[in-house]
Every structure is written in C-alpha cells, then in structure tokens.
Design a protein around this motif. Structure first.
Motif, PDB file in Angstrom:
ATOM      1  N   VAL A  25       0.783  -1.251  -0.160  1.00  0.00           N
ATOM      2  CA  VAL A  25      -0.024   0.062  -0.079  1.00  0.00           C
ATOM      3  C   VAL A  25       0.782   1.242   0.123  1.00  0.00           C
ATOM      4  CG1 VAL A  25      -1.713   1.306   1.336  1.00  0.00           C
ATOM      5  CG2 VAL A  25      -2.019  -1.055   0.888  1.00  0.00           C
ATOM      6  N   LEU A  26       1.788   1.481   0.786  1.00  0.00           N
ATOM      7  CA  LEU A  26       2.808   2.720   1.117  1.00  0.00           C
ATOM      8  C   LEU A  26       4.139   2.194   0.557  1.00  0.00           C
ATOM      9  CD1 LEU A  26       1.665   4.346   4.253  1.00  0.00           C
ATOM     10  CD2 LEU A  26       0.814   4.902   1.856  1.00  0.00           C
ATOM     11  N   GLY A  27       4.193   1.306  -0.535  1.00  0.00           N
ATOM     12  CA  GLY A  27       5.598   0.951  -1.091  1.00  0.00           C
ATOM     13  C   GLY A  27       6.426   0.413  -0.069  1.00  0.00           C
ATOM     14  N   PHE A  28       7.852   0.952  -0.154  1.00  0.00           N
ATOM     15  CA  PHE A  28       8.790   0.315   0.659  1.00  0.00           C
ATOM     16  C   PHE A  28       8.548   0.699   2.380  1.00  0.00           C
ATOM     17  CE2 PHE A  28      10.264   4.757   0.209  1.00  0.00           C
ATOM     18  CZ  PHE A  28      10.815   5.086   1.550  1.00  0.00           C
ATOM     19  N   VAL A  53      11.581  -3.922  -3.007  1.00  0.00           N
ATOM     20  CA  VAL A  53      12.450  -3.981  -4.192  1.00  0.00           C
ATOM     21  C   VAL A  53      11.862  -2.979  -5.233  1.00  0.00           C
ATOM     22  CG1 VAL A  53      13.397  -5.401  -5.936  1.00  0.00           C
ATOM     23  CG2 VAL A  53      13.498  -6.050  -3.394  1.00  0.00           C
ATOM     24  N   ILE A  54      10.419  -2.984  -5.504  1.00  0.00           N
ATOM     25  CA  ILE A  54       9.849  -2.757  -6.631  1.00  0.00           C
ATOM     26  C   ILE A  54       9.822  -1.118  -6.279  1.00  0.00           C
ATOM     27  CG2 ILE A  54       7.746  -2.616  -7.768  1.00  0.00           C
ATOM     28  CD1 ILE A  54       7.307  -5.110  -7.658  1.00  0.00           C
ATOM     29  N   SER A  55       9.494  -0.862  -5.074  1.00  0.00           N
ATOM     30  CA  SER A  55       9.157   0.640  -4.819  1.00  0.00           C
ATOM     31  C   SER A  55      10.412   1.606  -4.971  1.00  0.00           C
ATOM     32  CB  SER A  55       8.186   1.138  -3.713  1.00  0.00           C
ATOM     33  OG  SER A  55       8.960   0.345  -2.633  1.00  0.00           O
ATOM     34  N   VAL A  82       2.528   3.346 -15.296  1.00  0.00           N
ATOM     35  CA  VAL A  82       3.174   2.032 -15.392  1.00  0.00           C
ATOM     36  C   VAL A  82       3.234   1.637 -13.846  1.00  0.00           C
ATOM     37  CG1 VAL A  82       5.245   0.557 -15.823  1.00  0.00           C
ATOM     38  CG2 VAL A  82       4.001   2.068 -17.492  1.00  0.00           C
ATOM     39  N   GLY A  83       3.873   2.462 -13.131  1.00  0.00           N
ATOM     40  CA  GLY A  83       4.056   2.009 -11.682  1.00  0.00           C
ATOM     41  C   GLY A  83       2.792   1.668 -11.011  1.00  0.00           C
TER      42      GLY A  83
END
Length: 117
Positions: A25-28, A53-55, A82-83
């Motif tokens: 939800v809030l990335g890293f 890793v993705i964020s 895209v993100g």
C-alpha cells in the motif's frame, strides 16, 4: 499455494492475504513494516520484500530519468501510470494468495527471504 512453513495468519492477527496486500500500500514503507513485524510467514515476508524492491527501484529510476532532459522527462511521464499498474497488480495478486513474481524483483525477493530464514 501455501508454503509449509507459513501460517494462514500473520503476527498482527490479519489473514496472510490481507497482510501481504497491505505490504504494497505505501511501497517500501509498509514493505519494511511487514518485513520486520512478520517473523514466521514467508508469504507475507516475500510480498513485503518484493514491495520494497519494486518501490525503491521505481524511485531510483524516476530520479535518474529526471536528470535526463526531454527523453528522460518523457519516460518519467510514462513511468507513473506503469508504476500504478504494477502496484495494483501486486496488491490484487497478493490478496488472491498468489506467489506472484514480478520479473527480476520477484526472484530476488524470494532469494532474500530464503537467506533470512
């Protein structure tokens, strides 16, 4: 597919699917929270690591592209939607209980979780 070492709930009392989905939800930030809070459930830890890793990769890519005039700025405009699509796919797949491996980030995350076990 449930790992034999995973439990259907998390240390927080949430279902593993909910906790795994929330790790995106809030990335890293939420990735780190669930990675440190969850000690036993590999499914949740895997999705938390993949979220990190993705964020972080998207943040780095966004920053690097921001320094490249015109072409980099154009690709930065494409990177945002895209993100968003990647983020939605990851949340949905985690909530559905899938060990969804995003290219590069997924295998790397799985490897890191195995090392930490």
């Amino acid at each position: 597919m449930q790992d034999k070492h995973s439990s259907p709930t998390s240390s927080s009392g949430l279902s593993q699917n909910t906790a795994a989905a929330l790790s995106y939800v809030l990335g890293f930030i939420t990735g780190l929270i669930f990675l440190f809070l969850e000690k036993d459930n590999k499914f949740i830890r895997y999705h938390a690591m993949q979220s990190i890793v993705i964020s972080v990769s998207l943040i780095i890519l966004n920053t690097v592209l921001g320094f490249i005039p015109f072409i980099g700025w154009f690709f930065n405009l494409i990177l945002a939607p895209v993100g968003l699509v990647i983020w939605i796919i990851c949340i949905v797949k985690a909530y559905q209980g899938e060990w969804f491996e995003f290219p590069i980030a997924g295998p790397f995350s799985k490897e890191q979780i195995e090392k930490m076990s």
